[in-house]
Design a protein around this motif. Sequence first.
Motif, mmCIF file in Angstrom:
data_model
loop_
_atom_site.group_PDB
_atom_site.id
_atom_site.type_symbol
_atom_site.label_atom_id
_atom_site.label_comp_id
_atom_site.label_asym_id
_atom_site.label_seq_id
_atom_site.Cartn_x
_atom_site.Cartn_y
_atom_site.Cartn_z
ATOM 1 N N THR A 133 0.318 -6.572 -0.567
ATOM 2 C CA THR A 133 0.194 -5.228 -0.015
ATOM 3 C C THR A 133 -1.090 -5.173 0.801
ATOM 4 O O THR A 133 -2.133 -5.635 0.346
ATOM 5 C CB THR A 133 0.138 -4.170 -1.142
ATOM 6 N N ASN A 170 -3.790 -2.719 2.863
ATOM 7 C CA ASN A 170 -4.281 -1.359 3.034
ATOM 8 C C ASN A 170 -5.414 -1.350 4.048
ATOM 9 O O ASN A 170 -6.130 -2.333 4.187
ATOM 10 C CB ASN A 170 -4.797 -0.802 1.700
ATOM 11 N N LEU A 173 -2.275 -0.368 11.147
ATOM 12 C CA LEU A 173 -1.239 -1.381 11.025
ATOM 13 C C LEU A 173 0.108 -0.862 11.483
ATOM 14 O O LEU A 173 0.411 0.319 11.334
ATOM 15 C CB LEU A 173 -1.083 -1.818 9.566
ATOM 16 N N PRO A 213 3.801 -0.251 10.633
ATOM 17 C CA PRO A 213 4.369 0.040 9.314
ATOM 18 C C PRO A 213 5.053 -1.164 8.652
ATOM 19 O O PRO A 213 4.999 -1.316 7.444
ATOM 20 C CB PRO A 213 5.377 1.146 9.593
ATOM 21 N N SER A 241 4.108 -4.087 8.624
ATOM 22 C CA SER A 241 3.108 -5.076 8.202
ATOM 23 C C SER A 241 2.548 -4.802 6.818
ATOM 24 O O SER A 241 1.781 -5.593 6.301
ATOM 25 C CB SER A 241 1.946 -5.085 9.192
ATOM 26 N N ARG A 242 2.889 -3.706 6.188
ATOM 27 C CA ARG A 242 2.221 -3.270 4.963
ATOM 28 C C ARG A 242 2.592 -4.047 3.703
ATOM 29 O O ARG A 242 1.763 -4.240 2.843
ATOM 30 C CB ARG A 242 2.478 -1.788 4.718
ATOM 31 N N LYS A 243 3.850 -4.469 3.539
ATOM 32 C CA LYS A 243 4.264 -5.115 2.287
ATOM 33 C C LYS A 243 5.158 -6.319 2.523
ATOM 34 O O LYS A 243 5.987 -6.317 3.424
ATOM 35 C CB LYS A 243 5.027 -4.131 1.399
#
Length: 133
Positions: free
Chosen positions: A61, A63, A67, A69, A71-73
């Motif tokens: 994850t 933070n 970024l 969207p 790319s977040r998880k």
Amino acid sequence: MSKKMICIFICILFIFPILPVTAAGNPEIEIGGVSGGLFTLHIEITNTGDVDATDLNWNITINGGLLAPSSRKTSDSDVLLKSGESMIAVSKLINGIGKIQILIRANASGANEVVKKVDALLLFFYIIVKQNE
């Protein structure tokens, strides 16, 4: 010896090889080096335990920063990691800009969950990981 004793002896010889053998111990998961570069992160996950790690689940994850969207998880599940072996977990494509914090989690059946936090700098599509070691 009686025929009854011989029959019991022969039955025991045939039954013991069929019984399941289970290894003693537990898998132990470690998160090793985290490296960046172009577009993706590479994270080393190692099983240092006595037995294979079944149902290994890991997720990454991100933070902070600006970024995209998507790319977040990143995650994967139900991975088999044999005792003493390592694997490289690779993130999805990451793009954005700014300081980011990377949170990596890994767990498997019979093992404790392992968490590692790493700071990095994201410059559009290039990731520079701060080495905390």
